[in-house]
Design an enzyme around this catalytic site. Structure first.
Site, short mmCIF file in Angstrom:
data_model
loop_
_atom_site.label_atom_id
_atom_site.label_comp_id
_atom_site.label_asym_id
_atom_site.label_seq_id
_atom_site.Cartn_x
_atom_site.Cartn_y
_atom_site.Cartn_z
N SER A 15 0.80 -1.23 0.00
CA SER A 15 0.00 0.00 0.00
C SER A 15 0.83 1.27 0.00
CB SER A 15 -0.94 0.00 1.20
OG SER A 15 -0.29 -0.33 2.41
N GLY A 18 0.12 3.33 -5.80
CA GLY A 18 -0.88 2.76 -6.70
C GLY A 18 -2.21 2.45 -6.05
N GLY A 20 -3.01 0.16 -3.91
CA GLY A 20 -2.92 -0.06 -2.47
C GLY A 20 -2.97 1.23 -1.69
N TYR A 154 0.54 -14.29 -14.89
CA TYR A 154 -0.21 -13.35 -14.05
C TYR A 154 -1.69 -13.74 -14.00
CZ TYR A 154 -2.55 -9.00 -12.68
OH TYR A 154 -3.36 -8.07 -12.07
#
Length: 264
Positions: A15, A18, A20, A154
């Site tokens: 966090s 971005g 987060g 991913y």
């Protein structure tokens, strides 16, 4: 609609920037005490200053540590104290030729994107169940459903995260603890800017590069633009609140209409 998290403590992994960071800010605005997590104390301290400027009066505390290791995860949870909300946001992504992804890369994506969330859930859910209230959110992706050809590893990890979320929701059935995944669509972050420039002409100005990326690589998006991190955060804050008490075991979409399905 009042999203009231007064008296609650939330841990948001990854966090310091971005999505987060946007989630951390949103939870603090709703009244939560927010544990900000990153790998190093220096980066977390920097993020705390940035978040304090964004949310005057917000309560942010440091939670430095590598949650992809058992030792690091335990240290972060211990530093946080009582946890009411866990947001497993930490994740890695990147483009790769499908047949060139090594075994080590497959393992790395699973370790970071899936196993870290499993580990933290295992560490925090029992106390939530004992208290009869808790929220666990796993930040997944549209790529869990629409596997991108340029980053299969991913997509695989985010698909696994959907199964993990559903399974843990069943483990918490009837306890007052909810577990959900959030399917985030293509989102505007610094990391995504680098990713976009891997796939389109690098000399293009950002606005043109973004449009070209969406047109060429994400044409099914109904939003036809990248999503802002705050838009992802809005859904996470709602799902973290008492108002979302009947939503559990779900894969809730904030994908800009990217997934071409009525249900995920």
């Amino acid at each position: 609609m009042k999203l009231d998290l007064d008296g609650k403590t939330a841990l948001v992994t990854g966090s310091t920037q971005g999505i987060g960071a946007a989630i951390a800010a949103g939870l603090a605005r709703a009244g939560a005490r927010v544990v900000v997590n990153g790998r190093t104390e220096a980066r977390v301290a920097e993020a705390l200053q940035e978040l304090a400027g964004q949310v005057p009066g917000g309560e942010f505390v440091a939670g430095a540590g590598d949650v992809t290791t058992d030792e690091g995860a335990r240290a972060v949870v211990a530093a946080a104290g009582r946890l009411d909300v866990l947001v497993n946001n930490l994740g890695i992504f990147g483009a790769a030729e499908p047949l060139e992804i090594t075994d080590d890369e497959w393992r790395r994506y699973f370790e970071v994107n899936v196993l870290a969330a499993v580990r933290l859930t295992r560490l925090t859910m029992p106390a939530m169940i004992e208290r009869g209230w808790g929220r666990i959110l796993n930040v997944a992706s549209d790529s869990a459903v629409v596997i991108p050809a340029e980053m299969i590893h991913y997509g695989m990890s985010k698909t696994a995260l959907l199964g993990v979320s559903r399974g843990f929701a069943k483990a918490a059935a009837g306890t007052g603890v909810t577990v959900n995944s959030v399917l985030a669509g293509p989102t505007h972050t610094g990391g995504v800017e680098d990713f976009v420039h891997q796939l389109v002409e690098q000399d293009l100005p950002w606005d043109e590069a973004q449009r070209e990326f969406m047109k060429t690589h994400r044409p099914q998006s109904l939003l036809q633009r990248l999503i802002e991190p705050e838009e992802i955060a809005n859904l996470v804050v709602y799902l973290s609140s008492p108002l979302a008490s009947a939503t559990t075991g779900g894969a809730v979409r904030v994908d800009g209409g990217y997934v071409d399905s009525i249900l995920p």
